[in-house]
Design a protein around this motif. Structure first.
Motif, mmCIF file in Angstrom:
data_model
loop_
_atom_site.group_PDB
_atom_site.id
_atom_site.type_symbol
_atom_site.label_atom_id
_atom_site.label_comp_id
_atom_site.label_asym_id
_atom_site.label_seq_id
_atom_site.Cartn_x
_atom_site.Cartn_y
_atom_site.Cartn_z
ATOM 1 N N LEU A 27 -6.177 41.296 -0.674
ATOM 2 C CA LEU A 27 -7.144 42.177 -0.025
ATOM 3 C C LEU A 27 -8.433 41.431 0.310
ATOM 4 C CD1 LEU A 27 -7.728 45.065 0.892
ATOM 5 C CD2 LEU A 27 -8.598 45.521 -1.393
ATOM 6 N N ALA A 28 -8.900 40.606 -0.602
ATOM 7 C CA ALA A 28 -10.113 39.818 -0.348
ATOM 8 C C ALA A 28 -9.894 38.829 0.793
ATOM 9 C CB ALA A 28 -10.534 39.082 -1.621
ATOM 10 N N ALA A 29 -8.722 38.192 0.840
ATOM 11 C CA ALA A 29 -8.423 37.237 1.911
ATOM 12 C C ALA A 29 -8.376 37.932 3.268
ATOM 13 C CB ALA A 29 -7.101 36.534 1.623
ATOM 14 N N VAL A 30 -7.792 39.123 3.314
ATOM 15 C CA VAL A 30 -7.716 39.874 4.575
ATOM 16 C C VAL A 30 -9.114 40.307 5.015
ATOM 17 C CG1 VAL A 30 -6.882 42.022 5.615
ATOM 18 C CG2 VAL A 30 -5.334 40.606 4.255
ATOM 19 N N ALA A 31 -9.931 40.739 4.079
ATOM 20 C CA ALA A 31 -11.304 41.134 4.424
ATOM 21 C C ALA A 31 -12.096 39.937 4.949
ATOM 22 C CB ALA A 31 -11.998 41.732 3.207
ATOM 23 N N PHE A 32 -11.934 38.784 4.306
ATOM 24 C CA PHE A 32 -12.627 37.578 4.763
ATOM 25 C C PHE A 32 -12.137 37.158 6.142
ATOM 26 C CE2 PHE A 32 -13.112 32.921 4.947
ATOM 27 C CZ PHE A 32 -14.494 32.859 4.877
ATOM 28 N N ALA A 33 -10.830 37.252 6.390
ATOM 29 C CA ALA A 33 -10.283 36.903 7.702
ATOM 30 C C ALA A 33 -10.831 37.834 8.781
ATOM 31 C CB ALA A 33 -8.764 36.963 7.666
ATOM 32 N N GLY A 34 -10.958 39.120 8.470
ATOM 33 C CA GLY A 34 -11.523 40.068 9.426
ATOM 34 C C GLY A 34 -12.971 39.752 9.749
ATOM 35 N N LEU A 35 -13.739 39.404 8.722
ATOM 36 C CA LEU A 35 -15.144 39.038 8.927
ATOM 37 C C LEU A 35 -15.252 37.760 9.752
ATOM 38 C CD1 LEU A 35 -18.146 39.527 8.229
ATOM 39 C CD2 LEU A 35 -17.772 38.114 6.203
ATOM 40 N N LEU A 36 -14.419 36.786 9.439
ATOM 41 C CA LEU A 36 -14.423 35.528 10.186
ATOM 42 C C LEU A 36 -14.042 35.754 11.646
ATOM 43 C CD1 LEU A 36 -14.863 32.492 9.901
ATOM 44 C CD2 LEU A 36 -12.449 32.281 9.317
ATOM 45 N N LEU A 37 -13.064 36.596 11.887
ATOM 46 C CA LEU A 37 -12.661 36.917 13.258
ATOM 47 C C LEU A 37 -13.807 37.571 14.020
ATOM 48 C CD1 LEU A 37 -10.367 37.017 15.358
ATOM 49 C CD2 LEU A 37 -9.812 39.279 14.442
ATOM 50 N N LYS A 38 -14.507 38.471 13.359
ATOM 51 C CA LYS A 38 -15.644 39.152 13.993
ATOM 52 C C LYS A 38 -16.741 38.149 14.362
ATOM 53 C CE LYS A 38 -17.746 43.133 14.814
ATOM 54 N NZ LYS A 38 -17.320 44.049 15.830
ATOM 55 N N VAL A 39 -17.011 37.201 13.475
ATOM 56 C CA VAL A 39 -18.050 36.195 13.738
ATOM 57 C C VAL A 39 -17.627 35.258 14.869
ATOM 58 C CG1 VAL A 39 -19.223 34.174 12.749
ATOM 59 C CG2 VAL A 39 -19.067 36.287 11.437
ATOM 60 N N VAL A 40 -16.395 34.767 14.814
ATOM 61 C CA VAL A 40 -15.929 33.792 15.804
ATOM 62 C C VAL A 40 -15.821 34.414 17.186
ATOM 63 C CG1 VAL A 40 -13.952 32.344 16.444
ATOM 64 C CG2 VAL A 40 -14.807 32.318 14.118
ATOM 65 N N THR A 41 -15.515 35.689 17.272
ATOM 66 C CA THR A 41 -15.383 36.318 18.585
ATOM 67 C C THR A 41 -16.709 36.848 19.128
ATOM 68 O OG1 THR A 41 -14.746 38.412 17.546
ATOM 69 C CG2 THR A 41 -12.962 36.950 18.258
ATOM 70 N N SER A 42 -17.803 36.645 18.394
ATOM 71 C CA SER A 42 -19.098 37.082 18.916
ATOM 72 C C SER A 42 -19.521 36.179 20.076
ATOM 73 C CB SER A 42 -20.168 37.060 17.817
ATOM 74 O OG SER A 42 -20.483 35.728 17.474
ATOM 75 N N GLU A 43 -20.325 36.715 20.956
ATOM 76 C CA GLU A 43 -20.715 35.981 22.163
ATOM 77 C C GLU A 43 -21.504 34.722 21.840
ATOM 78 O OE1 GLU A 43 -22.265 36.629 26.621
ATOM 79 O OE2 GLU A 43 -21.459 38.235 25.419
ATOM 80 N N GLN A 44 -22.403 34.790 20.868
ATOM 81 C CA GLN A 44 -23.224 33.627 20.525
ATOM 82 C C GLN A 44 -22.366 32.469 20.020
ATOM 83 O OE1 GLN A 44 -23.761 36.686 19.198
ATOM 84 N NE2 GLN A 44 -25.767 37.358 19.902
ATOM 85 N N VAL A 45 -21.412 32.765 19.169
ATOM 86 C CA VAL A 45 -20.560 31.716 18.607
ATOM 87 C C VAL A 45 -19.643 31.158 19.680
ATOM 88 C CG1 VAL A 45 -18.758 31.223 16.905
ATOM 89 C CG2 VAL A 45 -20.703 32.637 16.266
ATOM 90 N N GLN A 46 -19.104 32.002 20.537
ATOM 91 C CA GLN A 46 -18.234 31.505 21.612
ATOM 92 C C GLN A 46 -19.011 30.603 22.568
ATOM 93 O OE1 GLN A 46 -16.086 34.637 23.566
ATOM 94 N NE2 GLN A 46 -14.583 34.746 21.922
ATOM 95 N N THR A 47 -20.258 30.961 22.855
ATOM 96 C CA THR A 47 -21.093 30.126 23.717
ATOM 97 C C THR A 47 -21.345 28.775 23.065
ATOM 98 O OG1 THR A 47 -22.159 32.107 24.617
ATOM 99 C CG2 THR A 47 -23.301 30.010 24.948
#
Length: 58
Positions: A27-47
Motif C-alpha cells: 500500500l505504501a509503495a502504491v501511494a508513493f508511485a501515485g505521488l511520483l506520477l503526479k509530480v512527474v506529470t506536472s507541467e513544471q517538471v515536464q518542462t
C-alpha cells in the motif's frame, strides 16, 4: 507434545503478521508511485525534463 503446540502457535501468529506487513508495504509503495506520477506529470517538471533532454541531445 506441549512443546510442539507452543511452536505451532508461535508460527501461526507470525504468519499473519508477515502478511499484514506485506500488505502495508504494498500500500505504501502504491501511494508513493501515485505521488511520483503526479509530480512527474506536472507541467513544471515536464518542462524541466524536456529542457534537460534538449540540452543533452545538442
Amino acid at each position: 507434545m506441549i512443546a510442539r503446540f507452543d511452536r505451532l502457535r508461535t508460527e501461526a501468529a507470525d504468519a499473519g503478521m508477515s502478511t499484514a506487513e506485506y500488505a502495508v508495504g504494498t500500500l505504501a509503495a502504491v501511494a508513493f508511485a501515485g505521488l511520483l506520477l503526479k509530480v512527474v506529470t506536472s507541467e513544471q517538471v515536464q518542462t524541466a525534463l524536456t529542457a534537460i533532454i534538449d540540452r543533452a541531445l545538442r
